[in-house]
Each structure stands twice: as C-alpha cells, then as structure tokens.
Design a protein around this motif. Structure first.
Motif, mmCIF file in Angstrom:
data_model
loop_
_atom_site.group_PDB
_atom_site.id
_atom_site.type_symbol
_atom_site.label_atom_id
_atom_site.label_comp_id
_atom_site.label_asym_id
_atom_site.label_seq_id
_atom_site.Cartn_x
_atom_site.Cartn_y
_atom_site.Cartn_z
ATOM 1 N N ASP A 116 1.502 0.371 6.756
ATOM 2 C CA ASP A 116 2.964 0.484 6.737
ATOM 3 C C ASP A 116 3.286 1.831 6.088
ATOM 4 O OD1 ASP A 116 5.684 0.327 6.297
ATOM 5 O OD2 ASP A 116 5.646 -1.799 5.783
ATOM 6 N N TRP A 117 3.456 2.848 6.900
ATOM 7 C CA TRP A 117 3.598 4.203 6.374
ATOM 8 C C TRP A 117 4.872 4.389 5.556
ATOM 9 C CZ3 TRP A 117 -0.527 6.906 6.027
ATOM 10 C CH2 TRP A 117 -1.559 6.751 6.960
ATOM 11 N N MET A 118 5.930 3.668 5.887
ATOM 12 C CA MET A 118 7.172 3.808 5.128
ATOM 13 C C MET A 118 6.985 3.331 3.689
ATOM 14 S SD MET A 118 10.894 2.073 5.801
ATOM 15 C CE MET A 118 12.200 2.235 4.574
ATOM 16 N N LEU A 141 4.433 5.941 2.012
ATOM 17 C CA LEU A 141 4.777 7.349 1.803
ATOM 18 C C LEU A 141 6.070 7.558 1.016
ATOM 19 C CD1 LEU A 141 3.798 8.876 5.271
ATOM 20 C CD2 LEU A 141 2.477 8.819 3.144
ATOM 21 N N VAL A 142 7.066 6.680 1.194
ATOM 22 C CA VAL A 142 8.330 6.858 0.465
ATOM 23 C C VAL A 142 8.122 6.764 -1.045
ATOM 24 C CG1 VAL A 142 10.626 5.900 0.040
ATOM 25 C CG2 VAL A 142 9.813 6.174 2.387
ATOM 26 N N LEU A 156 5.355 7.263 -2.612
ATOM 27 C CA LEU A 156 4.518 8.411 -2.956
ATOM 28 C C LEU A 156 5.374 9.657 -3.139
ATOM 29 C CD1 LEU A 156 1.803 9.857 -3.275
ATOM 30 C CD2 LEU A 156 1.691 10.051 -0.781
ATOM 31 N N ALA A 157 6.278 9.907 -2.199
ATOM 32 C CA ALA A 157 7.156 11.080 -2.284
ATOM 33 C C ALA A 157 8.073 10.981 -3.493
ATOM 34 C CB ALA A 157 7.970 11.206 -1.001
ATOM 35 N N LEU A 158 8.575 9.769 -3.760
ATOM 36 C CA LEU A 158 9.484 9.570 -4.890
ATOM 37 C C LEU A 158 8.783 9.843 -6.217
ATOM 38 C CD1 LEU A 158 12.321 8.681 -5.750
ATOM 39 C CD2 LEU A 158 11.498 6.326 -5.782
ATOM 40 N N ILE A 159 7.566 9.315 -6.355
ATOM 41 C CA ILE A 159 6.818 9.507 -7.601
ATOM 42 C C ILE A 159 6.451 10.973 -7.792
ATOM 43 C CG2 ILE A 159 4.632 9.001 -8.749
ATOM 44 C CD1 ILE A 159 6.775 6.808 -8.934
ATOM 45 N N VAL A 160 6.027 11.619 -6.734
ATOM 46 C CA VAL A 160 5.706 13.049 -6.830
ATOM 47 C C VAL A 160 6.956 13.838 -7.224
ATOM 48 C CG1 VAL A 160 5.022 15.095 -5.526
ATOM 49 C CG2 VAL A 160 3.769 12.943 -5.223
ATOM 50 N N ARG A 208 12.803 -4.390 3.869
ATOM 51 C CA ARG A 208 12.226 -3.079 3.560
ATOM 52 C C ARG A 208 12.712 -2.577 2.191
ATOM 53 N NH1 ARG A 208 8.057 -2.141 6.584
ATOM 54 N NH2 ARG A 208 8.413 0.022 7.171
ATOM 55 N N ILE A 209 14.000 -2.785 1.915
ATOM 56 C CA ILE A 209 14.558 -2.366 0.626
ATOM 57 C C ILE A 209 13.874 -3.112 -0.516
ATOM 58 C CG2 ILE A 209 16.624 -2.438 -0.831
ATOM 59 C CD1 ILE A 209 16.638 -0.183 1.194
ATOM 60 N N ILE A 210 13.685 -4.427 -0.340
ATOM 61 C CA ILE A 210 13.029 -5.227 -1.376
ATOM 62 C C ILE A 210 11.619 -4.696 -1.645
ATOM 63 C CG2 ILE A 210 11.999 -7.504 -1.824
ATOM 64 C CD1 ILE A 210 14.478 -8.730 -0.495
ATOM 65 N N ASP A 211 10.882 -4.382 -0.603
ATOM 66 C CA ASP A 211 9.509 -3.897 -0.781
ATOM 67 C C ASP A 211 9.467 -2.512 -1.423
ATOM 68 O OD1 ASP A 211 8.332 -6.187 0.230
ATOM 69 O OD2 ASP A 211 8.436 -5.475 2.294
ATOM 70 N N LEU A 212 10.408 -1.658 -1.068
ATOM 71 C CA LEU A 212 10.469 -0.329 -1.689
ATOM 72 C C LEU A 212 10.800 -0.449 -3.177
ATOM 73 C CD1 LEU A 212 12.295 1.761 1.077
ATOM 74 C CD2 LEU A 212 9.944 2.067 0.272
ATOM 75 N N LEU A 213 11.749 -1.321 -3.507
ATOM 76 C CA LEU A 213 12.088 -1.544 -4.913
ATOM 77 C C LEU A 213 10.889 -2.088 -5.678
ATOM 78 C CD1 LEU A 213 15.639 -3.164 -4.556
ATOM 79 C CD2 LEU A 213 15.122 -0.918 -5.516
ATOM 80 N N ALA A 214 10.138 -2.988 -5.036
ATOM 81 C CA ALA A 214 8.975 -3.582 -5.691
ATOM 82 C C ALA A 214 7.911 -2.528 -5.986
ATOM 83 C CB ALA A 214 8.400 -4.689 -4.803
#
Length: 512
Positions: A11-13, A16-17, A19-23, A188-194
């Motif tokens: 699941d690239w989203m 990678l999202v 990853l980009a945020l942390i960087v 998707r939002i829930i998983d990104l927040l997690a």
C-alpha cells in the motif's frame, strides 16, 4: 513457515505519505529547532490543556470496558478455533507482551518519577512526599495504560484470528461500524493517523530515555565526545539489534524478549535484596498500592478545573496520550501472539504479567532512591533542583548501589534490550501496515521491514538534535493521540458489535 509477500501488494500511500511527513518534520527540527518547539507547545496547550478532559474520559472508559469484557460472556471467546491451543508458553507470551508494551523508558521513569512528583505543587497540597510521591507512578503506569493495550489487543486478536481478516490495519478493526467506508477515504485517513501516531510515540520514547544511556556510557568509559553524538550512536546500534531480531521473525523476538525479562527481573532482585532498603521498599510499596486503589477513581477523573497546579495536564493527560499512540502497535502485537487464548485469559493474563511487572519496577527502583532521600542518606532532590540534570541524578542513584559499575552495565544492556524488543515488534506491525492485505501465513518482505526499522529512528535523531525539552517531547505524543483517541473508541464499539454478532452465530449453530 511464513512466506514473504510480493511488493505489488504494498500500500504505497500508507507507506510513502508517513515517510514523507516524518522526513519533512525531521528537516524542520534540524533547520528550525526553536520555532518548531514553539509551535509544538502552542498546539499542546490547545489539545492537552483546553481539551484535556477528553483523554481522561477515554482512559477510564476503555479500562472499565476491558474489565467488563473479561467478566462477561465475551471472555469465553477463543482467539482462534474453539479447540485451538496457545502457540506460546505463558512465560514466552508474557515476556513478548511486556517488552512490546514498555520500552526502555520504564527504567528511566522507575528510578526518577517519584522525585518529579515530590517537587510538584499538587503533591505538596495533598500531603507529603512519603504518602504521595510513590502513588502517582503506580497509577500512571498500571491499570489504565494496560487497559488501553488489552482492550484493543482482544479487538485486534478477534479480528485476526476469529474473523480471519487479512487487512492488518486500524481501519479494519472499525469495519463492523464503518462498513464499506472502511475501504474508502475515511479508512485511509484512520490508517494514516495510526501510522503517524506510531512514529510519534516511538520518537517520544527514544528521545526521552536515550540520553540516560549516553550518560551511563560517559560515566563508565569517560568518553569526552558530544553526548548528542553518543545518543545517535546508541540509536543506530539499537536499530541494528532490533533489525537483526526482526528479520529472524517471531523466534528472534521471543528469544530477545526472554533475555530482556531475565535482565530486568535480575536487576530488580539485586536492588531489592542488596540495596539496603528492602523493608522500606516493601512497606512503602504496599502502602502506595493501597492508596492508589482507594483513590483510583478520584485520580482518574481529576482535571484541576481552576488550574491551581495543572498537575493532570502535565502528567496524567500526557501519559494517557502516550499510551494511546503506543496502542497503534503494542495491542496489534499482543493480539497476534495471543492466538489460542480466550479473551478472558488474554486480559487477565495481561494485567497479571504486564501490570504486575510494571508495578514491581516502580516499587523497587523508585522506593530504593526515595527511601535514601526521606531517611537522609542522600539528597537527590537538591541535586536535581540545583542543575535540572535528571539523567545525572539517576546516575547518582545507581552509583549508590553496591558494585555500581556492574549495575550501570546491567541497566545499559537492559535498556538496550527493552528498546530492541519493543521496536522490533513495532517495526513488524508498521511493515504489516504497508500492505493492502496480509494473510495469516504471510509476512512482510525483508526490504519493507528494513525500511521501517530505519524509519523509526529518523524522527528521534531530529528531536535530539533540536534539543527538545521533556515538555516538548511529551507534546509530540499528546498531539498525535488526539485523533487516535476517537479511533480507539470506535474500535472498542466495533468489537462489541462484532463479538455480539459472533456469539449469536455460534448460538444459532448449536441450536440447529
């Protein structure tokens, strides 16, 4: 034998999202450390202070739900087939659960937390240091924190082992209520927040306790290089250890967890029996436990509405937020290794091993140094107030023990083992998040696991470089936990709905 899944299932989203945020955040902490810390403080003031009661309500509510589940008909549900037996012995299971749920900061706080409370205005209002400084560490690290873990662990275990769902993500645990929206934007939002909360929680933990390890190395070897550089070296070495363990699967994690537990309890036994404060440790520990249970609901709901001392905002709310962000990984891992156990066994066993071990750590290590303080054998509080060097004071506490250099080595190795066992389980769960679906006999590819192992230390290094204060390190967890709190409530409600439906299905089959 688990098989590595193909990279096309990634699941690239979700990968990678974050990853980009942390960087991006790491670059900001490197380039604009002062401005970044100011912004973090302002956001914490809104979420942790103005809206702090939100965390208190969720904490108490989830704990009560876990007790209800263990005592109700839901407790009879086996996490797996009805006749399935546990894969791991109680010791191996408990060791992995305990070390996955608590990182090296348990040692950092066990030695020193009583001292932070002893100098707090709220504790002075309540009474004296002897009566209360040992109570709050037990409260902040026991029932409600493990309530978060265990309630979600059985929800995830039910999802994985009973319902056999292949999406090992936070959003999947919400499917009984969200339905088709689980596969859409909301899921998707829930998983990104997690994933963001997962990274924020690990960053807080690494950044809080690593400086103590650096101080121990400086004390033992007289190294004169920058402590910041030593911190980074420690993070890299720890990363290598937990990466090696993770790449050897659950067997590697289990071996490392057992070794960590042996070191941990060996250290506790040494301090209790040879530190010279045995009677004081036991008597004060029993008294503090009694006070905590007696005042439990008052402590769990205290919000200081007039802001006379801001104690719950500085401590209780931070801790509940801290456990919330750790709930993204630890309960998933506990649920995964609990296959074959009933929900009741998982919850009661978790409280027995997890809470029991945690309480022993704070009672023995904390009361050892507090005993020396109240009996006039040492004055750790004055040293701390004089220079604010909490890590240096902890070194002084350890040096007061017999064979101090040996104890320092044991503490250092134990902290390293705690870090490794906690973060290999976190990296494993993070790797699972990187896939759309992951069957029961599949595991993430080695490359994805390696990426997560490295990703986990990027933000901590940035926070150490920015020289964030302890308050700002705590703020990272408080901010990340705010949306996760709502998701935790949703997962809990989803579990009740799905488990009720499952019991109805079982009853209908037996009636036929």
């Amino acid at each position: 034998m688990k098989q590595n899944v193909e990279t096309k299932k990634i699941d690239w989203m979700i990968t990678l999202v974050p990853l980009a945020l942390i960087v991006g955040l790491s670059v900001l902490f490197f380039l604009l450390p002062e401005q970044s810390n100011v912004i973090i403080s302002q956001v914490r003031a809104l979420l942790g202070d103005t809206m702090g009661v939100y965390y208190l309500i969720i904490g108490l509510g989830v704990f009560l739900c876990s007790i209800f589940v263990a005592c109700s008909k839901y407790g009879n549900i086996v996490l797996g087939g009805q006749n399935e037996k546990p894969k791991y012995s109680f010791l191996a299971w408990g060791s992995m659960m305990f070390t996955a749920g608590l990182a090296a900061d348990i040692l950092f706080y066990s030695f020193s937390e009583w001292m932070l409370y002893a100098t707090d205005a709220h504790v002075q209002q309540l009474g004296n240091m002897q009566d209360w400084a040992g109570v709050f560490p037990l409260f902040h690290w026991s029932l409600i924190p493990w309530g978060f873990y265990l309630m979600l662990a059985v929800a995830f275990g039910f999802m994985l082992h009973v319902r056999k769902r292949e999406r090992q993500k936070y959003s999947e645990a919400c499917r009984p209520i969200l339905g088709k929206h689980t596969d859409g934007f909301l899921g998707r939002i829930i998983d990104l927040l997690a994933v963001f909360a997962l990274l924020a929680g690990t960053a807080t933990t690494f950044s809080l306790a690593t400086p103590l390890m650096a101080q121990i190395i400086i004390e033992l070897f007289g190294i004169t290089i920058s402590s910041t550089l030593i911190n980074i070296i420690i993070l890299v070495v720890t990363c290598i250890v937990y990466t090696y363990s993770l790449l050897h699967g659950f067997k590697g994690i289990s071996i490392l967890a057992k070794a960590c537990v042996y070191l941990f309890f060996g250290l506790l036994a040494y301090v209790l029996l040879l530190g010279g404060e045995t009677r004081y440790i036991i008597e004060t520990g029993v008294e503090s436990l009694g006070t905590m249970f007696k005042e439990f609901f008052g402590l769990a709901t205290y919000s200081d509405p007039l802001r006379e001392n801001s104690f719950p905002q500085n401590w209780t709310i931070f801790y509940w937020a801290y456990w919330m962000v750790w709930c993204v990984a630890a309960p998933f891992f506990i649920g995964s290794i609990s296959k074959g156990r009933t929900i009741r066994q998982t919850i009661i066993g978790g409280y027995a091993f997890g809470v029991g071990s945690t309480l022993l750590s704070f009672i023995i290590l904390g009361n050892y140094s507090m005993g020396m303080q109240v009996q006039g054998k040492a004055d750790f509080i004055s040293k701390y107030l004089e220079n604010g060097d909490l890590y240096g004071v902890i070194i002084e506490m350890i040096k007061s023990l017999p064979c101090a250099p040996l104890v320092l080595i044991v503490v250092l190795v134990t902290m390293m083992a705690f870090y490794a066992t906690s973060f290999d389980s976190i990296a494993l769960i993070g790797s699972c998040y990187s896939y759309h679906k992951l069957g029961e006999n599949e595991s993430p590819s080695k490359l994805v696991q390696l990426m997560w192992c490295i990703l986990l230390i990027v933000l901590p290094i940035a926070l150490i470089f920015s020289e964030s204060s302890m308050s700002n390190l705590q703020s990272v967890s408080i901010i990340a936990a705010f949306p996760i709190g709502a998701v935790i409530v949703l997962i809990t409600a989803s579990f009740f709905k799905d488990a009720k439906k499952f019991l109805t299905e079982i009853k209908e089959k037996t009636d036929i």
